[in-house]
Scaffold this active site. Structure first.
Site, PDB file in Angstrom:
ATOM      1  N   LYS A  21      23.974 -17.766  18.574  1.00  0.00           N
ATOM      2  CA  LYS A  21      23.390 -16.699  18.894  1.00  0.00           C
ATOM      3  C   LYS A  21      23.876 -16.258  20.323  1.00  0.00           C
ATOM      4  O   LYS A  21      23.440 -16.674  21.513  1.00  0.00           O
ATOM      5  CB  LYS A  21      21.872 -16.764  18.980  1.00  0.00           C
ATOM      6  CG  LYS A  21      20.979 -15.863  19.042  1.00  0.00           C
ATOM      7  CD  LYS A  21      19.497 -16.233  18.767  1.00  0.00           C
ATOM      8  CE  LYS A  21      18.529 -14.884  18.988  1.00  0.00           C
ATOM      9  NZ  LYS A  21      18.574 -13.777  18.529  1.00  0.00           N
ATOM     10  N   ARG A  75      18.368 -24.879  19.098  1.00  0.00           N
ATOM     11  CA  ARG A  75      19.751 -23.859  18.743  1.00  0.00           C
ATOM     12  C   ARG A  75      20.343 -23.201  19.855  1.00  0.00           C
ATOM     13  O   ARG A  75      21.651 -23.217  19.886  1.00  0.00           O
ATOM     14  CB  ARG A  75      18.951 -22.761  18.049  1.00  0.00           C
ATOM     15  CG  ARG A  75      19.729 -21.588  17.302  1.00  0.00           C
ATOM     16  CD  ARG A  75      19.085 -20.433  16.379  1.00  0.00           C
ATOM     17  NE  ARG A  75      18.254 -19.702  17.076  1.00  0.00           N
ATOM     18  CZ  ARG A  75      17.446 -19.060  16.420  1.00  0.00           C
ATOM     19  NH1 ARG A  75      17.255 -18.840  15.322  1.00  0.00           N
ATOM     20  NH2 ARG A  75      16.607 -17.838  17.465  1.00  0.00           N
ATOM     21  N   HIS A  84      37.173 -21.159  31.778  1.00  0.00           N
ATOM     22  CA  HIS A  84      37.127 -22.487  32.936  1.00  0.00           C
ATOM     23  C   HIS A  84      36.938 -21.992  34.429  1.00  0.00           C
ATOM     24  O   HIS A  84      36.846 -23.159  35.243  1.00  0.00           O
ATOM     25  CB  HIS A  84      38.094 -23.552  32.516  1.00  0.00           C
ATOM     26  CG  HIS A  84      37.977 -23.871  31.059  1.00  0.00           C
ATOM     27  ND1 HIS A  84      38.651 -23.328  29.970  1.00  0.00           N
ATOM     28  CD2 HIS A  84      36.999 -24.816  30.444  1.00  0.00           C
ATOM     29  CE1 HIS A  84      38.201 -24.008  28.946  1.00  0.00           C
ATOM     30  NE2 HIS A  84      37.168 -24.567  29.188  1.00  0.00           N
ATOM     31  N   GLU A 117      22.151 -11.045   5.898  1.00  0.00           N
ATOM     32  CA  GLU A 117      20.984 -10.677   6.758  1.00  0.00           C
ATOM     33  C   GLU A 117      20.936  -9.300   7.414  1.00  0.00           C
ATOM     34  O   GLU A 117      21.661  -8.662   7.052  1.00  0.00           O
ATOM     35  CB  GLU A 117      20.777 -12.012   7.891  1.00  0.00           C
ATOM     36  CG  GLU A 117      21.796 -11.607   8.948  1.00  0.00           C
ATOM     37  CD  GLU A 117      21.876 -12.633   9.951  1.00  0.00           C
ATOM     38  OE1 GLU A 117      20.798 -13.168  10.328  1.00  0.00           O
ATOM     39  OE2 GLU A 117      22.953 -12.680  10.513  1.00  0.00           O
TER      40      GLU A 117
HETATM   41  N1  PMP Z   1      19.329 -12.753  12.273  1.00  0.00           N
HETATM   42  C1  PMP Z   1      19.844 -12.312  13.356  1.00  0.00           C
HETATM   43  C2  PMP Z   1      20.921 -11.575  13.544  1.00  0.00           C
HETATM   44  C3  PMP Z   1      18.629 -12.193  14.681  1.00  0.00           C
HETATM   45  O1  PMP Z   1      19.159 -11.635  15.818  1.00  0.00           O
HETATM   46  C4  PMP Z   1      17.539 -12.639  14.534  1.00  0.00           C
HETATM   47  C5  PMP Z   1      16.692 -12.903  15.670  1.00  0.00           C
HETATM   48  N2  PMP Z   1      16.458 -11.690  16.148  1.00  0.00           N
HETATM   49  C6  PMP Z   1      17.204 -13.454  13.341  1.00  0.00           C
HETATM   50  C7  PMP Z   1      18.086 -13.362  12.333  1.00  0.00           C
HETATM   51  C8  PMP Z   1      15.826 -13.959  13.070  1.00  0.00           C
HETATM   52  O2  PMP Z   1      15.730 -15.324  13.899  1.00  0.00           O
HETATM   53  P1  PMP Z   1      14.318 -15.774  14.464  1.00  0.00           P
HETATM   54  O3  PMP Z   1      13.621 -16.212  13.339  1.00  0.00           O
HETATM   55  O4  PMP Z   1      14.901 -17.210  14.914  1.00  0.00           O
HETATM   56  O5  PMP Z   1      14.046 -14.973  15.567  1.00  0.00           O
END
Ligand code: PMP
Length: 287
Positions: A151, A52, A105, A184
């Protein structure tokens, strides 16, 4: 003994762990990160986190200066230097030093930082009794902006939502996407349970595709529980029998209240408890 932090191939004391103010990670939040867990000396789902990170780098056009193997070895080296076999690991890659302008860059050397820490995000009570969450008015960044699947170090979207949760007296903020569907939480993925079936938003619902989320999908398959990745709304959350969140730091945390509505009977439900205990076994098996 002072905590040892990894910076660009060197292990330094916490007090000396410093990056340049000209680093675009500091100036613009221009960089990427991962939050991993080490259980019993083994980094949980290492490949998935590393993949990732590399995918995030690809989209942001950051050239990570080491191989995947070297990055993994650097994390183990940092754990060992601190004598940790159970820890939370924060792996950061910034764009590196540049000018005050935006030009990526001009940043020639991305910086790598690894911080390891003992962590428990929520108190044991929350795992037993569940947490309350509130819907934030701040919506999740649409995928055609900075895709939430990246991320990135720029977490202002999530931080704005978390601030709303704080003022509402809640532990977490539920974030919707631009369509009004549930995406989420500010730092976790979400699952609901209705009539024995589980549901979690799909990867195109403006979410980070959580490593823990994907582990829960595997656990459901192993346990013969039906779990679909499908869009749903707040109505589905309010009327769910059970709800829980997943993340590397939180692991799996039950939710018993959303926007003042009581979820189920206000206690962590049987399916949530089953998956929570299966997750514990899964982690042991994998470690
Ligand atoms: N959503 C967000 C916005 C996150 O920052 C995270 C991780 N803290 C997750 C979901 C969960 O991801 P993971 O299970 O890979 O930690």
């Amino acid at each position: 003994m002072s905590l040892k932090v990894y910076i660009n191939g060197r292990l330094v004391d916490r007090e000396d762990a410093k990056v340049s103010v000209f680093d675009h990670g500091f100036l613009f939040g221009d960089g990427i990160f991962e939050g991993l867990r080490c259980y019993n000396g083994k980094i949980f789902r290492l490949k998935q986190h590393i993949d990732r990170l590399w995918d995030s780098a690809k989209t942001l056009d950051i050239q990570i200066p080491v191989s995947k193997e070297e990055m993994s070895a650097a994390m183990y080296q940092t754990l060992e230097a601190n004598g940790f076999s159970d820890a939370y690991i924060r792996l950061i890659v910034t764009r590196g030093e540049g000018t005050l302008g935006l030009d990526a860059h001009l940043c020639k050397d991305p910086a790598i930082v690894i911080i390891v820490q003992k962590l428990s995000l929520y108190s044991a009570d929350f795992y037993d009794q569940g947490i309350k969450i509130v819907t934030a008015s701040t919506i999740r960044t649409p995928s055609d902006s900075v895709n939430p699947r990246v991320k990135s170090l720029n977490y202002l979207n999530n931080i704005m939502a978390k601030i709303e949760a704080y003022y509402a007296g809640c532990e977490e903020a539920l974030m919707l996407n631009h369509k009004g569907d549930v995406a989420e939480c500010s730092g976790d993925n979400i699952f609901i349970v209705k009539n024995g079936k589980l549901k979690t938003p799909p990867t195109d619902a403006c979410i980070l595709e959580g490593v823990t989320r994907n582990v829960v999908l595997e656990i459901c398959e192993e346990l013969g529980l039906e779990c679909v990745e499908a869009a749903f709304t707040r109505h589905d959350v309010y009327t769910a029998d059970e709800c829980f969140l997943t993340g590397s730091a939180a692991e799996l945390i039950p939710v018993v209240g959303v926007d003042g509505r009581v979820i189920g009977d206000g206690k962590p439900g049987p399916i949530t408890k089953t998956i929570l205990s299966a997750f514990g076994d899964f982690v042991k098996k994998d470690a």
